[in-house]
Design a protein around this motif. Sequence first.
Motif, PDB file in Angstrom:
ATOM      1  N   GLU A 197     -63.327  18.392  56.722  1.00  9.45           N
ATOM      2  CA  GLU A 197     -64.410  18.661  58.137  1.00  9.45           C
ATOM      3  C   GLU A 197     -65.358  18.315  59.112  1.00  9.45           C
ATOM      4  O   GLU A 197     -65.613  18.960  60.194  1.00  9.45           O
ATOM      5  N   GLY A 198     -65.768  17.373  57.585  1.00  8.38           N
ATOM      6  CA  GLY A 198     -67.323  17.644  58.299  1.00  8.38           C
ATOM      7  C   GLY A 198     -68.589  18.495  58.076  1.00  8.38           C
ATOM      8  O   GLY A 198     -68.547  19.421  57.928  1.00  8.38           O
ATOM      9  N   GLU A 199     -69.424  18.347  58.651  1.00  9.03           N
ATOM     10  CA  GLU A 199     -70.039  19.456  58.478  1.00  9.03           C
ATOM     11  C   GLU A 199     -70.350  20.595  59.657  1.00  9.03           C
ATOM     12  O   GLU A 199     -69.771  20.886  60.362  1.00  9.03           O
ATOM     13  N   VAL A 200     -71.015  21.501  59.077  1.00  6.00           N
ATOM     14  CA  VAL A 200     -70.246  22.855  59.755  1.00  6.00           C
ATOM     15  C   VAL A 200     -71.341  23.760  59.721  1.00  6.00           C
ATOM     16  O   VAL A 200     -71.885  23.598  58.152  1.00  6.00           O
ATOM     17  N   PRO A 201     -72.718  24.389  60.506  1.00  6.26           N
ATOM     18  CA  PRO A 201     -73.599  25.191  60.696  1.00  6.26           C
ATOM     19  C   PRO A 201     -73.337  26.309  59.808  1.00  6.26           C
ATOM     20  O   PRO A 201     -72.718  26.886  59.442  1.00  6.26           O
ATOM     21  N   HIS A 202     -74.852  26.239  59.050  1.00  7.75           N
ATOM     22  CA  HIS A 202     -74.595  27.284  57.802  1.00  7.75           C
ATOM     23  C   HIS A 202     -74.614  29.136  58.199  1.00  7.75           C
ATOM     24  O   HIS A 202     -73.080  29.464  57.558  1.00  7.75           O
ATOM     25  N   GLU A 203     -74.548  29.120  59.133  1.00 10.80           N
ATOM     26  CA  GLU A 203     -74.079  30.279  59.821  1.00 10.80           C
ATOM     27  C   GLU A 203     -72.938  30.782  59.772  1.00 10.80           C
ATOM     28  O   GLU A 203     -71.796  31.747  59.749  1.00 10.80           O
ATOM     29  N   GLU A 204     -72.046  29.637  60.328  1.00  9.21           N
ATOM     30  CA  GLU A 204     -69.973  29.394  59.848  1.00  9.21           C
ATOM     31  C   GLU A 204     -69.976  28.802  58.649  1.00  9.21           C
ATOM     32  O   GLU A 204     -68.612  29.478  58.852  1.00  9.21           O
ATOM     33  N   LEU A 205     -69.924  29.198  57.753  1.00 10.93           N
ATOM     34  CA  LEU A 205     -69.516  28.812  56.260  1.00 10.93           C
ATOM     35  C   LEU A 205     -69.133  30.255  55.445  1.00 10.93           C
ATOM     36  O   LEU A 205     -67.663  30.027  54.562  1.00 10.93           O
ATOM     37  N   PRO A 206     -69.641  31.520  56.264  1.00 15.31           N
ATOM     38  CA  PRO A 206     -68.647  32.588  55.408  1.00 15.31           C
ATOM     39  C   PRO A 206     -67.691  32.711  55.924  1.00 15.31           C
ATOM     40  O   PRO A 206     -65.997  33.166  54.959  1.00 15.31           O
ATOM     41  N   ALA A 207     -67.006  31.910  56.800  1.00 14.32           N
ATOM     42  CA  ALA A 207     -65.451  31.989  57.833  1.00 14.32           C
ATOM     43  C   ALA A 207     -64.634  31.127  56.828  1.00 14.32           C
ATOM     44  O   ALA A 207     -63.969  31.187  56.654  1.00 14.32           O
ATOM     45  N   TYR A 208     -65.187  30.038  56.403  1.00 10.64           N
ATOM     46  CA  TYR A 208     -64.810  29.318  55.221  1.00 10.64           C
ATOM     47  C   TYR A 208     -64.816  29.780  54.262  1.00 10.64           C
ATOM     48  O   TYR A 208     -63.549  29.273  53.473  1.00 10.64           O
ATOM     49  N   TYR A 209     -65.781  30.611  53.000  1.00  8.36           N
ATOM     50  CA  TYR A 209     -65.369  30.940  52.158  1.00  8.36           C
ATOM     51  C   TYR A 209     -63.997  31.940  52.132  1.00  8.36           C
ATOM     52  O   TYR A 209     -63.637  31.497  51.835  1.00  8.36           O
ATOM     53  N   THR A 210     -64.339  32.352  53.322  1.00  6.30           N
ATOM     54  CA  THR A 210     -62.700  34.019  53.597  1.00  6.30           C
ATOM     55  C   THR A 210     -61.047  33.125  53.910  1.00  6.30           C
ATOM     56  O   THR A 210     -60.728  33.822  53.468  1.00  6.30           O
ATOM     57  N   ALA A 211     -61.785  31.988  53.429  1.00  9.87           N
ATOM     58  CA  ALA A 211     -60.296  31.620  54.378  1.00  9.87           C
ATOM     59  C   ALA A 211     -59.875  31.004  53.020  1.00  9.87           C
ATOM     60  O   ALA A 211     -58.296  30.291  53.834  1.00  9.87           O
ATOM     61  N   ALA A 212     -60.366  30.311  51.671  1.00  6.35           N
ATOM     62  CA  ALA A 212     -59.384  29.973  50.374  1.00  6.35           C
ATOM     63  C   ALA A 212     -59.987  31.211  49.922  1.00  6.35           C
ATOM     64  O   ALA A 212     -59.631  31.784  49.372  1.00  6.35           O
ATOM     65  N   ASP A 213     -58.491  30.450  49.045  1.00  4.22           N
ATOM     66  CA  ASP A 213     -57.896  30.817  48.039  1.00  4.22           C
ATOM     67  C   ASP A 213     -58.878  30.653  46.521  1.00  4.22           C
ATOM     68  O   ASP A 213     -59.025  31.290  45.603  1.00  4.22           O
ATOM     69  N   VAL A 214     -59.405  29.798  46.405  1.00  2.89           N
ATOM     70  CA  VAL A 214     -60.507  29.042  45.410  1.00  2.89           C
ATOM     71  C   VAL A 214     -61.599  28.804  46.310  1.00  2.89           C
ATOM     72  O   VAL A 214     -61.194  27.393  46.644  1.00  2.89           O
ATOM     73  N   PHE A 215     -62.818  28.519  45.459  1.00  2.50           N
ATOM     74  CA  PHE A 215     -63.641  27.672  46.080  1.00  2.50           C
ATOM     75  C   PHE A 215     -64.008  26.835  44.419  1.00  2.50           C
ATOM     76  O   PHE A 215     -63.960  27.043  43.542  1.00  2.50           O
ATOM     77  N   CYS A 216     -64.365  25.468  44.880  1.00  3.24           N
ATOM     78  CA  CYS A 216     -64.637  24.975  43.782  1.00  3.24           C
ATOM     79  C   CYS A 216     -65.569  23.185  44.390  1.00  3.24           C
ATOM     80  O   CYS A 216     -65.256  23.005  45.290  1.00  3.24           O
ATOM     81  N   LEU A 217     -66.686  23.801  43.056  1.00  6.36           N
ATOM     82  CA  LEU A 217     -67.500  22.867  43.527  1.00  6.36           C
ATOM     83  C   LEU A 217     -68.189  22.419  41.717  1.00  6.36           C
ATOM     84  O   LEU A 217     -68.177  22.639  41.071  1.00  6.36           O
ATOM     85  N   PRO A 218     -67.444  20.740  41.435  1.00  7.48           N
ATOM     86  CA  PRO A 218     -67.060  20.499  40.648  1.00  7.48           C
ATOM     87  C   PRO A 218     -68.478  19.045  39.895  1.00  7.48           C
ATOM     88  O   PRO A 218     -68.351  18.676  39.502  1.00  7.48           O
ATOM     89  N   THR A 219     -70.140  20.044  40.541  1.00  7.64           N
ATOM     90  CA  THR A 219     -71.161  19.158  40.132  1.00  7.64           C
ATOM     91  C   THR A 219     -70.991  18.822  38.986  1.00  7.64           C
ATOM     92  O   THR A 219     -70.626  19.340  37.829  1.00  7.64           O
ATOM     93  N   HIS A 220     -71.892  17.815  38.474  1.00  7.97           N
ATOM     94  CA  HIS A 220     -72.030  16.706  38.288  1.00  7.97           C
ATOM     95  C   HIS A 220     -73.355  17.153  37.207  1.00  7.97           C
ATOM     96  O   HIS A 220     -73.866  17.545  36.151  1.00  7.97           O
ATOM     97  N   VAL A 221     -74.455  17.421  38.180  1.00 10.05           N
ATOM     98  CA  VAL A 221     -75.770  17.790  38.268  1.00 10.05           C
ATOM     99  C   VAL A 221     -76.487  19.034  39.335  1.00 10.05           C
ATOM    100  O   VAL A 221     -75.973  18.374  40.516  1.00 10.05           O
ATOM    101  N   ASP A 222     -76.833  20.281  39.418  1.00 15.93           N
ATOM    102  CA  ASP A 222     -77.075  21.032  39.808  1.00 15.93           C
ATOM    103  C   ASP A 222     -78.327  21.823  39.436  1.00 15.93           C
ATOM    104  O   ASP A 222     -77.823  21.856  38.223  1.00 15.93           O
TER     105      ASP A 222
END
Length: 398
Positions: A256-281
């Motif tokens: 998708e590329g960059e998405v403005p922060h205020e638009e992110l909620p609409a992406y989270y609600t569109a997903a069945d699962v959110f996945c961040l398999p980060t190595h270090v955070d």
Amino acid sequence: MGVYHDSIGTKHAGGIAVYARELAIELSSRHEVYVYTQEGEIAPELADSDVEVVTTPRFDVPTLNGRLSYSVGWPLPFGQQPISKLAMIAWSAYNDVLDHIEEHVDVLIDYQLPDDLLLSNLVDVLTICGFLSDESGGIGTALHSRYTKTETNFAISPYLADHVTETLGYDVDEVVLPGLDVDQFHPETLPAFDREEETILFVGRLIEAKGIFDLLEAVATLEQNVHLRIVGAGPAEGAIRRRARALGIADDVILEGEVPHEELPAYYTAADVFCLPTHVDSFAMVNLEAMGCGAPVVTTDLDGIKTYLTPDENGVAVPPEDPDALAAALGDLLSDPVRRQELGRNARARAREFSWSEQAAKLERLCAAELGIEPPEREQVRTRGEPVTDYTRSTYGR
């Protein structure tokens, strides 16, 4: 109060800059707050706040690096970020920005070691440094530790406070967790897209350390027909496209590329699962944002993430750098909509315990203590979202 960060004001800022920006906005309800940042498209929430933004030019780092390397006769052993920061501070010194800080600010908060090293020595103002990500040590940390004049520090999570203290040798005076605007990050937000296939969403910088290649490997082995939506930008974008083609899943992946922060909620609600398999955070704020939107989260079992995510209660955690375990967790969750709903409800409940106002109050008290003044009465704090449970250990804070 002043807040210094090169990208805090821009619309497409990353998680660390968003953290600094939200605290500045919250503090501006009770204090005069100045943000010092490089120019760009200002984030709407910052533009609508009481914060006064002071900008410097946005520097063409590759050109600067080339010119500096040409001047000294050999390639400079610096990355782009240190050069950008050095250029910003040099420009500020010659164009009265540092004078503005000394005239208008009683305490200056910075968030990165190169900034803190220079600013603590260049301005006659109390400086406080916030540690927001893992620091690896090395010559940069050694120089900062030796020459900084900053004596007060805070960290984004208990895990990071331990790391900064035990590994780098800094005293940490407070833990200031990220907050969440639960009215903005809400399950009833209209979805940004609709797909027939079950959808996995990734949000983050496109670098290997965020586990994006592990996610591609996992998706390629799933029995379910899934769609992977990737939100973010970074140097690995080309490699991600090539790897998706090599795995035979290019048609199932959209970058998708960059998405403005205020638009992110609409992406989270569109997903069945959110996945961040980060190595270090040190925290992984996008996980908490997804949880606020009621999305079931699959992530890695890092100490910083366990600040808010309890495995198998309000999310799923797997070992980092383990595509097989990641695939198993995703497959199980995608095949069990009832469990997804349960995790999503629990995730939303957990996210509601965090608020920016409570965390800003912690930082406010820290600043007041260092200045030797009394902070405003607690009743003056304006709340966005719900009150936060205090997860700060008694060894931190005052």
